[in-house]
Design a protein around this motif. Structure first.
Motif, mmCIF file in Angstrom:
data_model
loop_
_atom_site.group_PDB
_atom_site.id
_atom_site.type_symbol
_atom_site.label_atom_id
_atom_site.label_comp_id
_atom_site.label_asym_id
_atom_site.label_seq_id
_atom_site.Cartn_x
_atom_site.Cartn_y
_atom_site.Cartn_z
ATOM 1 N N ASP A 157 0.786 -1.565 -0.502
ATOM 2 C CA ASP A 157 0.015 0.268 0.086
ATOM 3 C C ASP A 157 0.484 1.494 -0.115
ATOM 4 N N LEU A 158 1.840 1.488 1.035
ATOM 5 C CA LEU A 158 2.868 1.965 0.564
ATOM 6 C C LEU A 158 3.363 2.367 -0.939
ATOM 7 N N TYR A 159 4.581 1.619 -1.745
ATOM 8 C CA TYR A 159 4.756 1.515 -2.208
ATOM 9 C C TYR A 159 4.208 1.322 -3.778
ATOM 10 N N LEU A 160 2.652 1.056 -3.666
ATOM 11 C CA LEU A 160 1.196 0.744 -4.990
ATOM 12 C C LEU A 160 0.441 1.109 -4.183
ATOM 13 N N PRO A 161 0.613 2.889 -4.103
ATOM 14 C CA PRO A 161 -0.537 3.120 -3.517
ATOM 15 C C PRO A 161 -2.030 3.045 -4.891
ATOM 16 N N ARG A 162 -3.005 3.477 -4.615
ATOM 17 C CA ARG A 162 -4.532 3.946 -5.193
ATOM 18 C C ARG A 162 -4.823 5.104 -4.770
ATOM 19 N N PRO A 163 -5.474 5.494 -5.813
ATOM 20 C CA PRO A 163 -6.365 6.836 -5.188
ATOM 21 C C PRO A 163 -6.855 7.057 -4.451
ATOM 22 N N ALA A 164 -8.061 7.882 -3.469
ATOM 23 C CA ALA A 164 -8.553 8.011 -2.774
ATOM 24 C C ALA A 164 -8.666 9.420 -2.678
ATOM 25 N N SER A 165 -10.042 9.725 -2.243
ATOM 26 C CA SER A 165 -10.258 11.175 -1.891
ATOM 27 C C SER A 165 -10.181 11.209 -0.498
ATOM 28 N N VAL A 166 -9.952 10.332 0.232
ATOM 29 C CA VAL A 166 -10.182 10.266 1.660
ATOM 30 C C VAL A 166 -9.090 8.544 2.385
ATOM 31 N N LEU A 167 -8.245 9.090 2.345
ATOM 32 C CA LEU A 167 -6.913 8.071 3.404
ATOM 33 C C LEU A 167 -6.333 8.011 4.023
ATOM 34 N N GLN A 168 -5.828 7.517 5.425
ATOM 35 C CA GLN A 168 -5.207 7.244 5.932
ATOM 36 C C GLN A 168 -4.304 6.061 5.949
ATOM 37 N N ALA A 169 -2.938 5.900 5.855
ATOM 38 C CA ALA A 169 -2.181 5.050 5.287
ATOM 39 C C ALA A 169 -1.512 4.932 6.311
ATOM 40 N N HIS A 170 -0.549 3.220 6.958
ATOM 41 C CA HIS A 170 -0.965 2.268 8.074
ATOM 42 C C HIS A 170 0.753 2.401 7.670
ATOM 43 N N ASP A 171 1.369 1.751 8.412
ATOM 44 C CA ASP A 171 2.897 2.617 8.626
ATOM 45 C C ASP A 171 3.452 1.101 8.818
ATOM 46 N N PRO A 172 4.216 0.872 8.012
ATOM 47 C CA PRO A 172 4.649 -0.661 7.507
ATOM 48 C C PRO A 172 6.301 -0.934 8.407
ATOM 49 N N ASP A 173 6.415 -0.252 8.784
ATOM 50 C CA ASP A 173 7.935 0.526 9.608
ATOM 51 C C ASP A 173 7.468 -0.955 11.367
ATOM 52 N N HIS A 174 5.933 -0.495 11.602
ATOM 53 C CA HIS A 174 5.388 -1.241 12.711
ATOM 54 C C HIS A 174 5.228 -2.754 12.942
ATOM 55 N N PHE A 175 4.946 -3.249 11.642
ATOM 56 C CA PHE A 175 4.421 -5.187 11.069
ATOM 57 C C PHE A 175 6.577 -5.040 10.763
ATOM 58 N N GLU A 176 7.414 -4.995 10.486
ATOM 59 C CA GLU A 176 9.028 -4.617 10.611
ATOM 60 C C GLU A 176 9.123 -5.154 11.977
ATOM 61 N N ARG A 177 8.483 -4.230 12.773
ATOM 62 C CA ARG A 177 9.358 -4.721 14.110
ATOM 63 C C ARG A 177 8.117 -5.120 14.334
ATOM 64 N N VAL A 178 7.528 -5.784 14.743
ATOM 65 C CA VAL A 178 6.683 -6.871 15.401
ATOM 66 C C VAL A 178 7.625 -8.340 14.630
ATOM 67 N N LEU A 179 7.694 -8.616 13.559
ATOM 68 C CA LEU A 179 8.738 -9.172 12.961
ATOM 69 C C LEU A 179 9.750 -9.805 13.774
ATOM 70 N N ARG A 180 10.602 -8.618 13.441
ATOM 71 C CA ARG A 180 11.504 -8.656 14.324
ATOM 72 C C ARG A 180 11.984 -9.344 15.891
ATOM 73 N N GLU A 181 10.856 -8.525 15.902
ATOM 74 C CA GLU A 181 10.708 -9.228 17.555
ATOM 75 C C GLU A 181 9.683 -10.862 17.688
ATOM 76 N N ARG A 182 9.519 -11.508 16.944
ATOM 77 C CA ARG A 182 8.699 -12.483 16.820
ATOM 78 C C ARG A 182 9.969 -13.489 16.545
ATOM 79 N N THR A 183 10.692 -12.870 15.623
ATOM 80 C CA THR A 183 12.145 -14.288 15.434
ATOM 81 C C THR A 183 12.824 -14.033 15.702
ATOM 82 N N ARG A 184 12.695 -12.665 17.014
ATOM 83 C CA ARG A 184 14.323 -12.797 17.803
ATOM 84 C C ARG A 184 13.987 -13.823 19.255
ATOM 85 N N HIS A 185 12.759 -13.537 19.763
ATOM 86 C CA HIS A 185 12.016 -14.092 20.832
ATOM 87 C C HIS A 185 11.439 -15.355 20.502
#
Length: 331
Positions: free
Chosen positions: A292-320
């Motif tokens: 959704d960040l790199y291949l967005p679609r046009p929208a008149s009202v849109l709140q995008a989500h931060d992909p870095d959040h789930f990168e952090r979650v994945l790193r935590e899940r793989t470490r622990h």
């Protein structure tokens, strides 16, 4: 929710009348979410006000939608707290609005709880388990369209946009999940219709006798047939982590898993594979947010989500990596 396709008041009013839902009194575009166009609509019928959500589907097709809407209807009729879709006189649940497939469902009471306690998490765990049980006799079938097969297609698409460290993480995790998918203990896991997106903003709470009460959960448009353990993992990855760091919250996880287990006891294989499913859930949502960040679609009202959040979650899940007892904070 977002607005990609504008809907006029006249179009919405005509649909509400056709469904016998009364005379529309207000129509408001919704800004949250990223997949579909959504409006809140209010009507007046027999002197009472009724609230609905009108959704226009931007990716799902007329052929795909009956699975989601019939599932919601199935669950609602079995006492699961979900928005009930409304049918026309012919029993149809899917309609055409401005060239797009559309549906109208009840709007749930209450509001989302973005800072949940163990009390909220326990109610979510119990509700998810009830949903899994209620869906066992649902007759329609559709795979999880954003499962591992989808990740295998999308990772090469987002890969050119990533750093070397991110590439190593996402490719390594994809290889790990593909290896898990071939194991007999994984293929034997209990399966059925899952929500696949039961985040904090998809659950509503009101207050009863001074205490929070889960009034319902919604947005079933990522639902599909997959393992119940994956659905549980998706919940844990949102309700039971710190949103700033992705760090696991043991007390909330304990409350959620314990409540789920009372309603539908986890099998031993589900408990053993839950850490892998936590990683699978983090991968799935990291990939979708990168798309959704790199291949967005046009929208008149849109709140995008931060992909870095789930990168952090994945790193935590793989470490622990933890078994379910450790994850829930059990002794």
């Amino acid at each position: 929710m977002a607005v990609y396709t504008e809907v006029s008041e006249q179009e919405a009013r005509s649909l509400m009348r056709a469904l016998g839902l009364g005379e529309m009194t207000s129509l408001k575009a919704c800004a949250g979410g990223i997949e579909n166009t959504n409006y809140f609509a209010s009507t007046e019928l027999s002197g009472q006000t009724h609230d609905f959500v009108l959704t226009l589907f931007e990716r799902l097709t007329f052929e795909q939608l009956p699975f989601y809407l019939r599932l919601m209807k199935h669950l609602a009729l079995r006492g699961v707290a979900v928005p009930e879709p409304h049918a026309n006189a012919s029993g149809e649940l899917v309609f055409e609005v401005n060239g797009k497939p559309a549906a109208v469902v009840d709007k749930l009471r209450g509001k989302s709880e973005l800072n949940p306690t163990e009390v909220h998490c326990a109610q979510v765990g119990a509700a998810l388990a009830h949903m899994h049980l209620a869906g066992r006799d649902f007759e329609l079938a559709q795979p999880n369209l954003h499962g591992l097969s989808w990740c295998n297609v999308m990772v090469p698409v987002v890969l050119p946009h990533l750093t070397d460290s991110q590439k190593a993480l996402i490719q390594g995790e994809l290889a790990y999940q593909n290896s898990i998918a071939t194991r007999p203990d994984y293929t034997a896991l209990p399966r059925g219709p899952i929500h696949a997106d039961l985040f904090r903003d998809n659950v509503m709470f009101d207050t009863r006798n001074g205490q929070p009460h889960l009034s319902g959960f919604f947005d079933f448009y990522f639902a599909g047939v997959d393992t119940y353990a994956f659905d549980l993992a998706v919940c844990l990855n949102d309700w039971c982590i710190d949103p700033e760091t992705g760090v696991h919250h043991a007390q909330r996880a304990h409350a959620l898993i314990a409540a789920y287990n009372v309603v539908r006891p986890l099998q031993e294989a589900e408990r053993a594979l839950l850490p892998a499913m936590l990683r699978a859930g983090a991968l799935r949502f990291w990939v979708s947010r990168l798309r959704d960040l790199y291949l967005p679609r046009p929208a008149s009202v849109l709140q995008a989500h931060d992909p870095d959040h789930f990168e952090r979650v994945l790193r935590e899940r793989t470490r622990h990596a933890m078994n379910v007892e450790q994850m829930a904070g059990a002794a």
